[in-house]
Scaffold this motif. Structure first.
Motif: not given
Length: 187
Positions: A38, A42, A132, A147, A151
């Motif tokens: 992830r 990202a 994105t 991020v 994220v």
């Protein structure tokens, strides 16, 4: 009778892995691969490259496992390696682009991503692509802080450790990243 590997800490697993236990490596990989993926996806904005970079991250981490300080969180150490791999990828991509002047690859096919969280799968693809793209246009320092914190869900302290900066610096970068992101998204 010993405890199952899944009950051991990351530091204990690192010791076992260094001792030659392949199942300890597998357990470390199982625990951390989704969060590393992830983070990489990202950070790079390229889901196709994210798998390769994630794999490179674990190869490098396992090769350097002897240098891991077991007094520090394994996840922070691993994510620092992942960010370095992402930075390397960006540099290589810029060099290739400079020399070849190649057009970007088109997105004519989609690869199924089983590691994508359900809430991301349910999100509108067009809006997700827009956000994105905006995140990928942020300067690297701001993008990495954003991020890791939003994220990847790291705390401000963990984000500071991964980036090797102070918590105040993380706070400043987050503020600037959010401000620039709002401007890029036209909100």
């Amino acid at each position: 009778m010993s405890l199952p590997l899944s009950d051991g800490s990351d530091a204990e697993l690192a010791v076992l892995a260094l001792g030659g236990r392949q199942d300890a490596y597998r357990e470390l990989l199982a625990r951390h691969r989704e969060s590393v993926f992830r983070l990489v996806r990202a950070t790079t904005g390229d889901p196709h490259e994210a798998l390769d970079i994630t794999q490179d991250t674990f190869i490098a981490a396992f090769a350097a496992l002897g240098r891991y300080d077991r007094e520090r969180p394994f996840a922070v150490w691993l994510k620092r390696i992942a960010l370095n791999k992402c930075r390397d990828w960006v540099r290589r991509r810029r060099v290739r682009s400079f020399f070849t002047r190649a057009a970007p690859l088109d997105d004519s096919f989609n690869i199924s991503d089983d590691a994508v969280p359900a809430d991301v799968q349910a999100a509108d693809k067009a809006e997700l692509a827009r956000v994105t793209a905006a995140i990928s246009r942020l300067p690297a320092r701001l993008r990495e802080a954003l991020v890791l914190r939003t994220v990847d869900g790291l705390s401000q302290t963990e984000t500071a450790q991964v980036l090797s900066v102070s918590e105040k610096t993380v706070e400043t970068r987050l503020y600037r990243a959010r401000t620039k992101l709002k401007a890029l998204l036209g909100e």
